[in-house]
Structures are given as structure tokens and as C-alpha cells.
Motif scaffolding. Structure first.
Motif, PDB file in Angstrom:
ATOM      1  N   THR A  29     -31.438  -9.892  38.457  1.00  0.00           N
ATOM      2  CA  THR A  29     -30.975  -9.852  36.979  1.00  0.00           C
ATOM      3  C   THR A  29     -30.771 -11.060  36.945  1.00  0.00           C
ATOM      4  O   THR A  29     -31.213 -13.019  36.703  1.00  0.00           O
ATOM      5  N   SER A  30     -29.590 -11.959  37.749  1.00  0.00           N
ATOM      6  CA  SER A  30     -28.569 -12.577  37.419  1.00  0.00           C
ATOM      7  C   SER A  30     -29.446 -13.668  38.384  1.00  0.00           C
ATOM      8  O   SER A  30     -29.686 -15.236  38.006  1.00  0.00           O
ATOM      9  N   VAL A  31     -30.172 -13.380  39.359  1.00  0.00           N
ATOM     10  CA  VAL A  31     -30.871 -14.659  40.128  1.00  0.00           C
ATOM     11  C   VAL A  31     -32.118 -14.838  39.506  1.00  0.00           C
ATOM     12  O   VAL A  31     -32.462 -16.304  39.550  1.00  0.00           O
ATOM     13  N   LYS A  34     -32.544 -15.046  36.714  1.00  0.00           N
ATOM     14  CA  LYS A  34     -32.287 -15.921  35.036  1.00  0.00           C
ATOM     15  C   LYS A  34     -31.568 -17.620  35.633  1.00  0.00           C
ATOM     16  O   LYS A  34     -32.194 -18.418  34.757  1.00  0.00           O
ATOM     17  N   VAL A  35     -31.496 -17.447  37.237  1.00  0.00           N
ATOM     18  CA  VAL A  35     -30.694 -18.427  37.959  1.00  0.00           C
ATOM     19  C   VAL A  35     -31.948 -19.430  37.611  1.00  0.00           C
ATOM     20  O   VAL A  35     -32.240 -20.674  37.806  1.00  0.00           O
ATOM     21  N   ARG A  48     -33.190 -20.018  34.446  1.00  0.00           N
ATOM     22  CA  ARG A  48     -32.994 -21.540  33.799  1.00  0.00           C
ATOM     23  C   ARG A  48     -33.022 -22.918  34.699  1.00  0.00           C
ATOM     24  O   ARG A  48     -33.778 -24.292  34.305  1.00  0.00           O
ATOM     25  N   ARG A  64     -29.070  -5.480  38.835  1.00  0.00           N
ATOM     26  CA  ARG A  64     -28.458  -6.844  38.750  1.00  0.00           C
ATOM     27  C   ARG A  64     -28.063  -7.804  39.037  1.00  0.00           C
ATOM     28  O   ARG A  64     -28.030  -9.545  38.728  1.00  0.00           O
ATOM     29  N   GLY A  65     -27.640  -7.696  40.260  1.00  0.00           N
ATOM     30  CA  GLY A  65     -27.907  -8.743  41.156  1.00  0.00           C
ATOM     31  C   GLY A  65     -29.457  -9.284  41.148  1.00  0.00           C
ATOM     32  O   GLY A  65     -29.377 -11.390  40.552  1.00  0.00           O
TER      33      GLY A  65
END
Length: 117
Positions: A19-21, A23-24, A27, A16-17
Motif C-alpha cells: 500500500t505504501s509503495v 501511494k508513492v 504521488r 501495508r508495504g
């Protein structure tokens, strides 16, 4: 319930961590790709390289077209663009059926259905 869920999904925390990195980062890369200042700088660099004789005017025009295509989202510029098609081309119906893909039938135009059978 929240504590139980947290304990059960704890092994997936690194995923999850990550994946969020990702995505950032995606973006941020997208915002830089469409930033007007970056686009202007790329176009000015192409003009300077053409004036200095590093590239030909045709190469400058192709570079400018690639930048503008990226900006407008038009990916089908010319043969020398490296953009991939948005989706693969459709196969003819005979090849789809041979590949085991069923052909969809539109039941609205079915004559048997119109007669009430």
C-alpha cells in the motif's frame, strides 16, 4: 501493548508495504502529470507532429485541448475525450425507488411537524 499489536498485525505487513509503495507511485505519477515541463514538452511534440504532417491541425487542437483539460481538471471537453465522468449520472426517483433505494424525506418542510404534531 505495542509488542502484542505488532505480533498480531505481522501477517499484514506485506499488504501495508505494498500500500505504501502504491501511494508513492501514485504521488509521483500525479506530480509528473502536472509538471509544467512535461506539459510544455507534450504541447511542443503536438506542434512538431502537426508541422511534419504526421497529424492534422484538428488532431493537434484536440490533443492540446486534452492536455489543457488535464491541467485544469475539466474532464468534459468533447465527444472524443476518453475521460470518465467523475461520478455516475443520477437515476430518476422512480427508478431509485424501484431499485429498492429509499427516498429521503426532508422533515424540515413537513407540514405536520410545523403544526407541532
Amino acid at each position: 501493548m505495542d509488542i502484542l499489536w505488532t505480533l498480531l498485525t505481522l501477517p499484514y505487513a506485506p499488504v501495508r508495504g505494498l500500500t505504501s509503495v502504491v501511494k508513492v507511485i501514485a504521488r509521483e505519477a500525479e506530480s509528473r502529470q502536472y509538471d509544467p515541463a512535461n506539459i510544455r514538452r507534450e504541447l511542443e511534440e503536438l506542434d512538431r507532429a502537426a508541422e511534419a504532417g504526421d497529424i492534422t491541425p484538428e488532431e493537434r487542437d484536440r490533443g492540446q485541448q486534452r492536455v489543457l483539460d488535464r491541467l485544469t481538471g475539466a474532464g468534459g471537453g468533447g465527444a472524443d475525450t476518453a475521460a470518465a465522468p467523475a461520478r455516475p449520472p443520477r437515476r430518476p426517483a422512480a427508478r431509485r425507488q424501484a431499485a429498492g433505494q429509499a427516498r429521503r424525506v426532508d422533515r424540515r418542510d413537513d407540514p405536520e411537524r410545523r403544526r407541532g404534531r
